[in-house]
Design an enzyme around this catalytic site. Structure first.
Site, PDB file in Angstrom:
ATOM      1  N   TYR A 247       0.841  -1.194   0.000  1.00 10.87           N
ATOM      2  CA  TYR A 247       0.000   0.000   0.000  1.00 10.87           C
ATOM      3  C   TYR A 247       0.881   1.250   0.000  1.00 10.87           C
ATOM      4  CZ  TYR A 247      -3.583  -3.290   1.684  1.00 10.87           C
ATOM      5  OH  TYR A 247      -4.438  -4.346   1.833  1.00 10.87           O
ATOM      6  N   HIS A 255      -6.126   1.751  -1.274  1.00 12.38           N
ATOM      7  CA  HIS A 255      -6.142   0.387  -1.789  1.00 12.38           C
ATOM      8  C   HIS A 255      -4.704  -0.041  -2.092  1.00 12.38           C
ATOM      9  CE1 HIS A 255     -10.469  -0.101  -2.136  1.00 12.38           C
ATOM     10  NE2 HIS A 255     -10.552   1.102  -2.693  1.00 12.38           N
ATOM     11  N   LYS A 286      -4.459  -4.398  -9.686  1.00 15.24           N
ATOM     12  CA  LYS A 286      -3.182  -4.301  -8.992  1.00 15.24           C
ATOM     13  C   LYS A 286      -2.063  -4.747  -9.934  1.00 15.24           C
ATOM     14  CE  LYS A 286      -5.210  -5.082  -4.447  1.00 15.24           C
ATOM     15  NZ  LYS A 286      -6.553  -4.718  -4.926  1.00 15.24           N
TER      16      LYS A 286
END
Length: 310
Positions: A247, A255, A286
């Site tokens: 993070y 997020h 991601k």
């Protein structure tokens, strides 16, 4: 100095102040694994204790922020003493709650008596005003007032008679005693009685700390510390097929941006696993981060995204 209890390889933080200090000052979040005191039969929201990853616990111990201790084991020789102490504390709590309940009920009774007296006085005043309004209704009004006064006098006499009898009935002054089923039991979120705990050396492998010297732990720790020193927050990423979620700040505000996978420099990465990890990372918005420590202590990072899924 904050204290972290370690048992069977699991590092736990029990104090709320310690959890807050770890998150705000040191950038270590962990994850809560305990039931909430007011909601023990659900697992959507969890509370203390805080479970730290082995890498988090070792990092905190290395920088001198916490002391690792072995969680004390219960001693069967002291079980009877602990049980006696618990029962004594429970009885003291029951007596205290009974006294408070009796006091609250007596206060409520006095409030109701005051309202009844005020109502009787208002009714009497209203009758007196009605009796002086017209002489034609004076006889009827006075008769009604006499009847009301007679009934009020009888009621007050009954209350006066009931008062001494209730006060003589027992120490509760006519108030029903608090049943034991209504006893409020405190759920402790910390150890109520201090115990002795011995320090734990994270450099030596033991039953409580089996991670020392393991290649997988050393690999993960070197990468964890490097990312932590760069200012990132990290958490476990088992459900995302990685070692850490990375993070840019506090996970309560951000997020995760990366799914970090730890690989030794001499390891070969199967192409099928590489493609699967890249597709998974892109599908959850991601970036896959391949991390490999080098002999000189530096860590090499390679980011990977599956372009066709963007």
């Amino acid at each position: 100095m904050l204290v972290v209890e370690v048992a069977n390889g699991r590092s736990l933080v029990w104090g709320a102040e310690a959890v807050q200090a770890l998150r705000e000052r040191l950038g270590v979040g962990g994850r809560t694994v305990g039931a909430l005191p007011r909601g023990p039969r659900q697992n959507s929201r969890l509370g203390l204790p805080l479970l730290l990853m082995p890498e988090e616990a070792r990092l905190l111990a290395e920088i001198g922020a916490v002391t690792l201790v072995s969680a004390p084991r219960p001693d069967s020789r002291h079980h009877s003493l602990a049980l006696t102490s618990f029962k004594r504390q429970q009885e003291e709590s029951f007596q205290e709650q009974s006294a408070l309940a009796a006091e609250a009920r007596e206060t409520r009774r006095q409030e109701l008596l005051e309202k009844i007296t005020e109502g009787q006085a208002a009714k009497k005043q209203k009758l007196e005003q009605a009796s002086g309004a017209s002489s034609s209704q004076e006889a009827g009004s006075s008769q009604a007032a006499k009847e009301d006064e007679t009934s009020d006098g009888q009621a007050s006499g009954e209350q006066e008679e009931a008062g001494p009898s209730s006060s003589q009935a027992g120490p509760s002054n006519g108030v029903a005693p608090l049943p034991r089923s209504a006893l409020l039991v405190q759920l402790a979120t910390a150890r109520p009685r201090p115990v002795k705990a011995r320090p734990l050396d994270w450099r030596v492998q033991s039953k409580d700390w089996p991670h020392a010297g393991r290649p997988a732990h050393e690999l993960r720790y070197s990468i964890y510390r490097d990312l932590w020193e760069r200012g990132f927050f990290l958490s476990a990423a088992g459900k995302f097929g990685g070692d850490f979620l990375v993070y840019p700040g506090d996970p309560l505000r951000f997020h995760a941006h990366y799914i970090a996978q730890c690989w030794a420099p001499e390891d070969t990465i199967p192409l099928q696993d590489l493609v699967a990890a890249g597709r998974l990372g892109t599908s959850v918005r991601k970036t896959l981060l391949l991390c490999s420590p080098q002999p000189d202590g530096k860590v090499v990072y390679t980011s990977l995204q599956w372009a066709s899924l963007q």
